[in-house]
Motif scaffolding. Structure first.
Motif, PDB file in Angstrom:
ATOM      1  N   ALA A   2       0.919  -1.149  -0.176  1.00  0.00           N
ATOM      2  CA  ALA A   2       0.126  -0.121   0.052  1.00  0.00           C
ATOM      3  C   ALA A   2       0.911   1.132  -0.072  1.00  0.00           C
ATOM      4  O   ALA A   2       1.857   1.416   0.435  1.00  0.00           O
ATOM      5  N   LEU A   3       0.483   2.457  -0.917  1.00  0.00           N
ATOM      6  CA  LEU A   3       1.138   3.541  -0.733  1.00  0.00           C
ATOM      7  C   LEU A   3       1.006   4.335   0.687  1.00  0.00           C
ATOM      8  O   LEU A   3      -0.022   4.068   1.279  1.00  0.00           O
ATOM      9  N   PRO A   4       1.967   5.114   0.869  1.00  0.00           N
ATOM     10  CA  PRO A   4       2.018   5.703   2.436  1.00  0.00           C
ATOM     11  C   PRO A   4       0.549   6.647   2.255  1.00  0.00           C
ATOM     12  O   PRO A   4       0.361   7.323   1.320  1.00  0.00           O
ATOM     13  N   SER A   5       0.009   6.582   3.252  1.00  0.00           N
ATOM     14  CA  SER A   5      -1.258   7.637   3.437  1.00  0.00           C
ATOM     15  C   SER A   5      -1.397   8.533   4.664  1.00  0.00           C
ATOM     16  O   SER A   5      -0.673   8.120   5.633  1.00  0.00           O
ATOM     17  N   PHE A   6      -2.055   9.472   4.561  1.00  0.00           N
ATOM     18  CA  PHE A   6      -2.425  10.370   5.893  1.00  0.00           C
ATOM     19  C   PHE A   6      -3.727  10.962   5.673  1.00  0.00           C
ATOM     20  O   PHE A   6      -4.168  11.025   4.518  1.00  0.00           O
ATOM     21  N   THR A   7      -4.065  11.607   6.740  1.00  0.00           N
ATOM     22  CA  THR A   7      -5.320  12.385   6.846  1.00  0.00           C
ATOM     23  C   THR A   7      -5.232  13.661   7.140  1.00  0.00           C
ATOM     24  O   THR A   7      -4.482  14.223   8.290  1.00  0.00           O
ATOM     25  N   ILE A   8      -6.091  14.544   6.713  1.00  0.00           N
ATOM     26  CA  ILE A   8      -6.329  15.898   7.044  1.00  0.00           C
ATOM     27  C   ILE A   8      -7.533  16.309   7.394  1.00  0.00           C
ATOM     28  O   ILE A   8      -8.395  15.519   6.925  1.00  0.00           O
ATOM     29  N   TRP A   9      -7.735  17.197   8.287  1.00  0.00           N
ATOM     30  CA  TRP A   9      -8.995  17.845   8.671  1.00  0.00           C
ATOM     31  C   TRP A   9      -9.219  19.247   8.280  1.00  0.00           C
ATOM     32  O   TRP A   9      -8.300  20.060   8.609  1.00  0.00           O
ATOM     33  N   VAL A  10     -10.191  19.671   7.645  1.00  0.00           N
ATOM     34  CA  VAL A  10     -10.278  20.951   7.239  1.00  0.00           C
ATOM     35  C   VAL A  10     -11.778  21.369   7.129  1.00  0.00           C
ATOM     36  O   VAL A  10     -12.754  20.534   7.115  1.00  0.00           O
ATOM     37  N   ALA A  31      -2.683  21.020  -8.420  1.00  0.00           N
ATOM     38  CA  ALA A  31      -2.074  22.217  -7.532  1.00  0.00           C
ATOM     39  C   ALA A  31      -2.719  22.265  -6.366  1.00  0.00           C
ATOM     40  O   ALA A  31      -3.720  22.044  -6.149  1.00  0.00           O
ATOM     41  N   VAL A  32      -1.883  23.096  -5.370  1.00  0.00           N
ATOM     42  CA  VAL A  32      -2.298  23.530  -4.233  1.00  0.00           C
ATOM     43  C   VAL A  32      -2.391  25.124  -4.081  1.00  0.00           C
ATOM     44  O   VAL A  32      -1.224  25.744  -4.510  1.00  0.00           O
ATOM     45  N   ARG A  33      -3.423  25.621  -4.079  1.00  0.00           N
ATOM     46  CA  ARG A  33      -3.443  27.241  -4.364  1.00  0.00           C
ATOM     47  C   ARG A  33      -3.840  27.645  -2.862  1.00  0.00           C
ATOM     48  O   ARG A  33      -4.127  27.109  -1.996  1.00  0.00           O
ATOM     49  N   HIS A  34      -4.154  28.876  -2.693  1.00  0.00           N
ATOM     50  CA  HIS A  34      -4.676  29.560  -1.537  1.00  0.00           C
ATOM     51  C   HIS A  34      -5.879  29.245  -1.087  1.00  0.00           C
ATOM     52  O   HIS A  34      -6.983  29.042  -1.862  1.00  0.00           O
ATOM     53  N   GLY A  35      -6.005  28.723  -0.010  1.00  0.00           N
ATOM     54  CA  GLY A  35      -7.393  28.293   0.708  1.00  0.00           C
ATOM     55  C   GLY A  35      -7.127  27.410   1.927  1.00  0.00           C
ATOM     56  O   GLY A  35      -5.993  27.451   2.688  1.00  0.00           O
ATOM     57  N   LEU A  36      -8.139  26.556   2.412  1.00  0.00           N
ATOM     58  CA  LEU A  36      -8.003  25.906   3.383  1.00  0.00           C
ATOM     59  C   LEU A  36      -6.813  24.845   3.556  1.00  0.00           C
ATOM     60  O   LEU A  36      -6.113  24.715   4.373  1.00  0.00           O
ATOM     61  N   VAL A  37      -6.758  24.177   2.363  1.00  0.00           N
ATOM     62  CA  VAL A  37      -5.470  23.213   2.378  1.00  0.00           C
ATOM     63  C   VAL A  37      -4.053  24.022   2.423  1.00  0.00           C
ATOM     64  O   VAL A  37      -3.281  23.373   3.100  1.00  0.00           O
ATOM     65  N   SER A  38      -4.160  25.141   2.010  1.00  0.00           N
ATOM     66  CA  SER A  38      -2.643  25.870   2.078  1.00  0.00           C
ATOM     67  C   SER A  38      -2.409  26.178   3.436  1.00  0.00           C
ATOM     68  O   SER A  38      -1.512  26.207   3.952  1.00  0.00           O
ATOM     69  N   ALA A  39      -3.627  26.591   4.085  1.00  0.00           N
ATOM     70  CA  ALA A  39      -3.667  26.867   5.690  1.00  0.00           C
ATOM     71  C   ALA A  39      -3.272  25.621   6.404  1.00  0.00           C
ATOM     72  O   ALA A  39      -2.362  25.687   7.280  1.00  0.00           O
ATOM     73  N   TRP A  40      -3.781  24.524   5.854  1.00  0.00           N
ATOM     74  CA  TRP A  40      -3.418  23.150   6.817  1.00  0.00           C
ATOM     75  C   TRP A  40      -1.717  23.083   6.545  1.00  0.00           C
ATOM     76  O   TRP A  40      -1.155  22.916   7.425  1.00  0.00           O
ATOM     77  N   ASN A  41      -1.202  23.360   5.356  1.00  0.00           N
ATOM     78  CA  ASN A  41       0.175  23.129   5.052  1.00  0.00           C
ATOM     79  C   ASN A  41       0.969  24.239   6.096  1.00  0.00           C
ATOM     80  O   ASN A  41       2.011  23.852   6.512  1.00  0.00           O
ATOM     81  N   GLU A  42       0.744  25.466   6.230  1.00  0.00           N
ATOM     82  CA  GLU A  42       1.253  26.193   7.034  1.00  0.00           C
ATOM     83  C   GLU A  42       1.239  25.668   8.490  1.00  0.00           C
ATOM     84  O   GLU A  42       2.387  26.138   9.316  1.00  0.00           O
ATOM     85  N   THR A  43       0.445  25.053   8.980  1.00  0.00           N
ATOM     86  CA  THR A  43       0.134  24.630  10.534  1.00  0.00           C
ATOM     87  C   THR A  43       0.766  23.401  10.673  1.00  0.00           C
ATOM     88  O   THR A  43       0.726  22.822  11.602  1.00  0.00           O
ATOM     89  N   HIS A  44       0.970  22.627   9.721  1.00  0.00           N
ATOM     90  CA  HIS A  44       1.191  21.175   9.702  1.00  0.00           C
ATOM     91  C   HIS A  44       2.442  20.875   8.733  1.00  0.00           C
ATOM     92  O   HIS A  44       2.245  20.064   7.879  1.00  0.00           O
ATOM     93  N   PRO A  45       3.608  21.430   9.061  1.00  0.00           N
ATOM     94  CA  PRO A  45       4.702  21.114   7.937  1.00  0.00           C
ATOM     95  C   PRO A  45       5.124  19.701   7.994  1.00  0.00           C
ATOM     96  O   PRO A  45       5.890  19.295   6.970  1.00  0.00           O
ATOM     97  N   HIS A  46       4.780  18.928   8.820  1.00  0.00           N
ATOM     98  CA  HIS A  46       5.295  17.618   8.812  1.00  0.00           C
ATOM     99  C   HIS A  46       4.302  16.588   7.877  1.00  0.00           C
ATOM    100  O   HIS A  46       4.447  15.420   7.823  1.00  0.00           O
ATOM    101  N   CYS A  47       3.351  17.148   7.626  1.00  0.00           N
ATOM    102  CA  CYS A  47       2.119  16.634   6.856  1.00  0.00           C
ATOM    103  C   CYS A  47       1.502  17.382   5.686  1.00  0.00           C
ATOM    104  O   CYS A  47       0.420  17.699   5.778  1.00  0.00           O
ATOM    105  N   LEU A  48       2.565  17.876   4.910  1.00  0.00           N
ATOM    106  CA  LEU A  48       2.184  18.815   3.776  1.00  0.00           C
ATOM    107  C   LEU A  48       1.281  18.063   2.664  1.00  0.00           C
ATOM    108  O   LEU A  48       1.555  16.862   2.346  1.00  0.00           O
ATOM    109  N   VAL A  49       0.075  18.611   2.223  1.00  0.00           N
ATOM    110  CA  VAL A  49      -0.478  18.250   1.032  1.00  0.00           C
ATOM    111  C   VAL A  49       0.283  18.904  -0.035  1.00  0.00           C
ATOM    112  O   VAL A  49       0.486  19.965  -0.164  1.00  0.00           O
TER     113      VAL A  49
END
Length: 158
Positions: A2-10, A31-49
């Motif tokens: 199985a491929l490595p998987s991870f979960t995010i919550w927005v 592409a990851v643009r400005h929005g909830l997922v980029s905000a997730w990435n800013e606060t979760h650098p260990h689990c970037l989308v």
């Protein structure tokens, strides 16, 4: 394997945009643009989308069981979204089609491999390189320098 998987919550309950560009049928992130997922990435650098990640589940609904249309609907709902993603592992395969048949079947819409024959060039590749074996579920991204998106734009189906 199985491929490595991870979960995010927005939280989309206020109608904010996810900020994702997705491939329609595979839900691969283009592409990851400005929005909830980029905000997730800013606060979760260990689990970037990131680009090439694939969404496989949203709020318990899976891509395999429910299909891409249902997944797009679920992503559009104004609620908290629990999104499960997989990170693709990419490698190159070099096969000479003049040496016989490839020996694989694939979905022409997604280029996802659906079967590998017990004979053919792919089977020989898999025997010689088990760590880089092509398996059902893998997706073909580029053929002879032509990317999947380019194939779709030009109407190439094989």
């Amino acid at each position: 394997t199985a491929l490595p998987s991870f979960t995010i919550w927005v939280d989309r309950s206020k109608g904010e945009k996810l900020g994702l560009a997705l491939h329609c049928s595979t839900l691969e992130i283009t592409a990851v643009r400005h929005g909830l997922v980029s905000a997730w990435n800013e606060t979760h650098p260990h689990c970037l989308v990131q680009r090439t990640d694939q969404i496989i589940e949203v709020n318990g609904k899976t891509l395999d069981m429910h299909g891409p249309a249902t997944m797009h609907e679920e992503l559009g709902r104004q609620q908290v979204l629990c999104i499960k993603l997989v990170r693709a592992i990419t490698f190159s395969v070099r096969l000479d089609g003049r040496g016989g048949k490839l020996g694989l079947c694939f979905d022409p819409e997604t280029l996802q491999i659906t079967a590998v024959d017990d004979a053919g060039l792919v089977h020989a590749w898999n025997q010689e390189r088990p760590g880089y074996a092509l398996r059902p579920g893998d997706r073909i991204k580029v053929v002879n320098g032509l990317a999947f998106e380019d194939c779709k734009a030009e109407g190439v189906t094989r």
